[in-house]
Design an enzyme around this catalytic site. Structure first.
Site, PDB file in Angstrom:
ATOM      1  N   GLU A 184       2.596   1.888  -5.095  1.00 30.79           N
ATOM      2  CA  GLU A 184       1.624   2.981  -5.084  1.00 30.79           C
ATOM      3  C   GLU A 184       2.253   4.289  -4.638  1.00 30.79           C
ATOM      4  O   GLU A 184       2.029   5.344  -5.251  1.00 30.79           O
ATOM      5  CB  GLU A 184       0.446   2.635  -4.167  1.00 30.79           C
ATOM      6  CG  GLU A 184      -0.594   3.746  -4.124  1.00 30.79           C
ATOM      7  CD  GLU A 184      -1.626   3.564  -3.024  1.00 30.79           C
ATOM      8  OE1 GLU A 184      -2.061   4.593  -2.465  1.00 30.79           O
ATOM      9  OE2 GLU A 184      -1.997   2.417  -2.713  1.00 30.79           O
ATOM     10  N   SER A 321       1.319  -7.312   1.076  1.00 27.11           N
ATOM     11  CA  SER A 321       0.106  -6.512   0.963  1.00 27.11           C
ATOM     12  C   SER A 321       0.019  -5.542   2.137  1.00 27.11           C
ATOM     13  O   SER A 321      -0.091  -5.959   3.294  1.00 27.11           O
ATOM     14  CB  SER A 321      -1.129  -7.420   0.951  1.00 27.11           C
ATOM     15  OG  SER A 321      -2.308  -6.677   1.143  1.00 27.11           O
ATOM     16  N   ASN A 323      -2.419  -3.337   3.027  1.00 26.70           N
ATOM     17  CA  ASN A 323      -3.666  -3.284   3.783  1.00 26.70           C
ATOM     18  C   ASN A 323      -3.850  -4.532   4.634  1.00 26.70           C
ATOM     19  O   ASN A 323      -4.411  -4.482   5.727  1.00 26.70           O
ATOM     20  CB  ASN A 323      -4.863  -3.049   2.848  1.00 26.70           C
ATOM     21  CG  ASN A 323      -5.230  -4.268   2.021  1.00 26.70           C
ATOM     22  OD1 ASN A 323      -6.028  -5.103   2.432  1.00 26.70           O
ATOM     23  ND2 ASN A 323      -4.648  -4.384   0.838  1.00 26.70           N
TER      24      ASN A 323
END
Length: 414
Positions: A184, A321, A323
């Protein structure tokens, strides 16, 4: 001699037709839904059987953006059943979801092989862009091949892109709070270059990074030492701290720890104010809240869960991941916290395989409380990329290790 023909453009296709999505929803529910989790939630997110209590966070698991990405990937495979379907990296950071797509015949391309594989594609091929988005350079290459594109990029990510493009357009350098190597952040950094490619960006990860930048804003320093401080990809190619830290706009990877991102914003703003004075400082600093709503909800829900009496916390999700990692960071500040990929990591009451954020590796350990014969309360949460079926597996595994079989758990919920 005639001019060369223009490169074919990537063809963005809509696969969300009512007929296809009806079939997709049925398949997705089969793979990821959990009636046990739904029933526990309906009971106030708590279940006690014998001397074992499970408490679930109020919000965890798939967010809307993740659900949309999975739906689109499943739909792409159905609509283009007779074509090659490629996925840029992972649709989300969850091993189970990516395994399902691989079994459906979707070819996942490792990040290091993107450009090489795209060079072999034709206009008959389908490319799925993951929820994290993809870099502008790669999207241009896909367009040059004329591939059909199913874009699952999260709307919150695209909101960040809009902000950093605006920074570049108005001559502001984007200071991005995130992990420079994350898909991202790489995609966001490419947008921070602006439509003309003349923009600039700097990626900061830790508060120590931020303090270093703030000191340079206030006092200047050694340009070469500054550039060496940040790894490749953490700043634009022509980044010059003497020029490009004058006017800054802050953005972030959407899955960062909310409190830390707010502190990054505060420190950078103060540094600009200290350098330019209150009036000019306001003109030279911009910030927008670009933490995604689902990330905030899951972090806030965990804080709420931690206000309840708990002995152990299990955080379920992919080790890569972002988050989910931040949920682990929150939990381990208060009680024994185990970051597990799936219920299979719970080998026994004396053997839990979990990811240690500090060692950046898996290790084995256990909780004396969980392994005891006395009452125990186990908290469970998960990041936005973890499906409910993995939470169900974890709930059942905890009870099984504590001597409660699945039939008894189900009976307790009826």
């Amino acid at each position: 001699m005639s001019a060369p023909a223009p490169s074919p453009a990537a063809r963005r296709v809509n696969v969300r037709t009512p007929e296809v999505m009806e079939r997709v929803q049925a398949e997705v529910e089969t793979h990821y839904r959990s009636h046990i989790v739904e029933k526990i939630r309906a009971r106030g997110s708590m279940l006690t059987v014998g001397n074992t209590t499970i408490r679930l966070a109020r919000d965890f698991g798939f967010c809307y953006g993740v659900e949309r990405a999975i739906d689109l990937a499943y739909a792409a495979r159905k609509v283009f059943a007779d074509r090659r379907v490629f996925l840029l990296g992972e649709i989300i950071h969850n091993q189970e979801v990516n395994r399902q797509l691989t079994e459906m015949g979707v070819v996942s391309i490792p990040n290091s092989e993107h450009e090489a594989m795209v060079a072999t594609m034709t206009n008959e091929d389908v490319v799925i862009v993951p929820a994290f988005g993809a870099e502008t350079r790669l999207m241009k290459l896909i367009g040059d091949r004329g591939c059909m594109v199913v874009d699952t990029t999260c709307g919150d990510v695209m909101s960040v892109w809009k902000r950093v493009r605006q920074y570049a357009k108005t001559g502001f350098t984007s200071i991005i709070h995130g992990k420079a190597s994350h898909e991202e952040t790489r995609a966001t950094s490419s947008r921070a270059m602006g439509d003309d490619g003349m923009g600039n960006y700097l990626v900061v990860l830790t508060l120590a990074d931020v303090d270093y930048v703030c000191d340079y804003i206030r006092h200047g320093g050694d340009r070469e030492a500054f550039l060496k401080r940040f790894p490749a990809g953490a700043h634009s190619d022509d980044f010059d701290p003497d020029l490009h830290l004058t006017r800054i706009g802050v953005a972030n990877q959407t899955t960062m720890l909310k409190s830390e991102t707010e502190e990054v914003q505060r420190r950078l703003k103060q540094a600009v104010l200290d350098r330019h004075g209150p009036e000019a400082g306001v003109v030279n600093f911009q910030v927008f809240d670009t933490i995604c709503g689902a990330t905030q909800e899951r972090q806030d829900s965990l804080f709420g869960l931690l206000r309840q009496p708990l002995d152990v916390l299990l955080v379920v999700g992919g080790y890569n991941s972002s988050n989910t990692t931040h949920l682990v960071e929150i939990g381990e500040q208060q009680l024994p916290t185990f970051f597990i990929r799936t219920a299979d990591c719970l080998k026994s009451l004396e053997q839990i395989v979990h990811f240690d954020l500090h060692l950046k590796a898996e290790k084995e350990s256990y909780s004396t409380k969980l392994a005891s014969d006395g009452p125990v309360t186990v908290g469970i949460t998960a990041g936005a990329s973890c499906p409910n079926n993995l939470i169900e597996d974890t709930v059942l595994r905890v009870f099984k290790l504590r001597g409660v079989d699945e039939a008894t758990v189900r009976a307790a919920l009826n």
